[in-house]
Design a protein around this motif. Sequence first.
Motif, short mmCIF file in Angstrom:
data_model
loop_
_atom_site.label_atom_id
_atom_site.label_comp_id
_atom_site.label_asym_id
_atom_site.label_seq_id
_atom_site.Cartn_x
_atom_site.Cartn_y
_atom_site.Cartn_z
N LEU A 16 0.66 -1.17 0.04
CA LEU A 16 0.12 0.09 0.03
C LEU A 16 0.83 1.45 -0.09
O LEU A 16 0.40 2.39 -0.12
CB LEU A 16 -0.95 -0.21 1.26
CG LEU A 16 -2.00 -1.21 1.14
CD1 LEU A 16 -2.83 -0.91 2.43
CD2 LEU A 16 -2.82 -1.24 -0.21
N THR A 17 2.08 1.06 0.03
CA THR A 17 2.76 2.27 0.01
C THR A 17 2.89 2.95 -1.32
O THR A 17 3.31 4.08 -1.50
CB THR A 17 4.52 1.90 0.42
OG1 THR A 17 4.86 1.11 -0.46
CG2 THR A 17 4.57 1.67 1.90
N THR A 27 4.50 7.42 -7.66
CA THR A 27 5.42 6.68 -8.80
C THR A 27 5.80 5.50 -8.36
O THR A 27 6.53 5.15 -7.26
CB THR A 27 6.65 7.70 -9.08
OG1 THR A 27 6.06 8.86 -9.56
CG2 THR A 27 7.59 7.09 -10.26
N ASN A 28 5.90 4.47 -9.17
CA ASN A 28 6.35 3.01 -9.11
C ASN A 28 7.88 2.87 -9.20
O ASN A 28 8.03 3.08 -10.22
CB ASN A 28 5.30 2.05 -9.65
CG ASN A 28 5.81 0.71 -9.38
OD1 ASN A 28 6.06 0.23 -8.50
ND2 ASN A 28 5.60 -0.21 -10.45
N SER A 29 8.27 2.27 -8.26
CA SER A 29 10.06 2.42 -8.37
C SER A 29 10.23 0.76 -8.84
O SER A 29 11.34 0.62 -9.22
CB SER A 29 10.49 2.18 -6.85
OG SER A 29 9.83 1.21 -5.87
N SER A 30 9.21 0.14 -8.91
CA SER A 30 9.56 -1.38 -9.35
C SER A 30 9.82 -1.18 -10.82
O SER A 30 9.19 -0.52 -11.65
CB SER A 30 8.32 -2.26 -9.21
OG SER A 30 8.42 -3.54 -10.11
N ASP A 31 10.65 -2.08 -11.40
CA ASP A 31 11.23 -2.26 -12.94
C ASP A 31 10.09 -3.29 -13.51
O ASP A 31 9.95 -3.37 -14.84
CB ASP A 31 12.33 -3.05 -12.86
CG ASP A 31 13.44 -2.11 -12.57
OD1 ASP A 31 13.38 -0.81 -12.59
OD2 ASP A 31 14.58 -2.61 -11.92
N GLU A 117 1.90 -3.99 -9.83
CA GLU A 117 3.26 -3.91 -10.18
C GLU A 117 4.17 -3.93 -8.91
O GLU A 117 5.08 -4.70 -9.16
CB GLU A 117 3.51 -2.72 -11.01
CG GLU A 117 2.85 -2.80 -12.50
CD GLU A 117 3.07 -1.67 -13.27
OE1 GLU A 117 3.12 -1.44 -14.46
OE2 GLU A 117 3.44 -0.39 -12.79
N ARG A 118 3.66 -3.16 -8.01
CA ARG A 118 4.66 -3.46 -6.96
C ARG A 118 4.46 -4.70 -6.16
O ARG A 118 5.74 -5.18 -5.71
CB ARG A 118 4.19 -2.18 -5.77
CG ARG A 118 5.06 -1.94 -4.48
CD ARG A 118 4.63 -0.63 -3.81
NE ARG A 118 5.45 -0.58 -2.73
CZ ARG A 118 6.64 0.22 -2.82
NH1 ARG A 118 6.95 0.52 -4.04
NH2 ARG A 118 7.38 0.43 -1.74
N TYR A 119 3.35 -5.28 -6.00
CA TYR A 119 3.24 -6.48 -5.55
C TYR A 119 3.79 -7.60 -6.34
O TYR A 119 4.93 -8.41 -5.59
CB TYR A 119 1.86 -7.12 -5.47
CG TYR A 119 1.39 -8.41 -5.13
CD1 TYR A 119 1.56 -8.81 -3.90
CD2 TYR A 119 0.88 -9.24 -5.88
CE1 TYR A 119 1.46 -10.16 -3.15
CE2 TYR A 119 0.73 -10.61 -5.56
CZ TYR A 119 0.73 -11.00 -4.12
OH TYR A 119 0.50 -12.22 -4.00
N LEU A 120 4.18 -7.41 -7.66
CA LEU A 120 4.94 -8.51 -8.37
C LEU A 120 6.31 -8.39 -8.46
O LEU A 120 7.03 -9.29 -8.62
CB LEU A 120 4.25 -8.35 -9.97
CG LEU A 120 2.90 -8.85 -10.11
CD1 LEU A 120 2.39 -8.59 -11.64
CD2 LEU A 120 2.67 -10.48 -9.88
N SER A 121 6.56 -7.08 -7.83
CA SER A 121 8.06 -6.89 -7.67
C SER A 121 8.71 -7.77 -6.58
O SER A 121 9.83 -8.03 -6.35
CB SER A 121 8.37 -5.42 -7.59
OG SER A 121 7.89 -4.70 -6.36
N TYR A 122 7.75 -7.98 -5.67
CA TYR A 122 8.39 -8.83 -4.32
C TYR A 122 7.67 -10.38 -4.57
O TYR A 122 8.30 -11.23 -4.10
CB TYR A 122 7.38 -8.32 -3.11
CG TYR A 122 7.86 -7.12 -2.62
CD1 TYR A 122 9.04 -7.03 -1.82
CD2 TYR A 122 7.11 -5.74 -2.96
CE1 TYR A 122 9.50 -5.87 -1.54
CE2 TYR A 122 7.83 -4.47 -2.65
CZ TYR A 122 8.96 -4.37 -1.67
OH TYR A 122 9.37 -3.50 -1.29
#
Length: 203
Positions: A16-17, A27-31, A117-122
């Motif tokens: 949720l951040t 802005t999403n920091s994930s690649d 996208e953030r979830y999938l980065s983890y």
Amino acid sequence: MKNILIPFILLVAVILTGCGSDGNSNTNSSDIQIEEIKIKRYGRDLFSIDPGNVGEELRSLAGDYYFFLGDNYTDTLSIIQIRNYITDPFLVEIAGYSSTIYPDLNTVERDLTGAFERYLSYYPDEKVPDIYSYISGVDFEHPVQYLDTVMIIALDCYLGPEYVPYQRLRIPVYRARRMQETFIVPDCMREVARVKHLPSYCL
């Protein structure tokens, strides 16, 4: 139990951040980049069909909404049940208001895309579910349900805390405060975390 819940809470916080206090994604920091999520609006489409021609019109919806309609939508009993559902005055009222409040779901779709996208980065092995919105009859206890490959959002549970029917239903004020657009994406991601990462005996 405390040792189990701490990682769960941290996971939810991390996911949720990506959402600001106004519900918009930062802005999403994930690649990782995924195709923009599109929510299929079963509720809107269902309540748009002609009550006098339910059987035929369901055929046109069946391909997109198999999850809801299954294979038996042409049965007489199913047609009667759906006709009764889409002509119920209360449901017609909230379905119409839902379409007014949400003429589109562009903001929700954008923010969900960033959140996943953030979830999938983890958790890169996880998949983005098919996501639908529907009219639940204000099932405020289960505004979002996640079933591994499918997520359903009860859009009538996010019509704003001042929505008069919520008051008629005597929904607690503390619950009604969360029944607005800014909580859709957080509720979705909490449900993902709950289902995927909380042990089954805690569900």
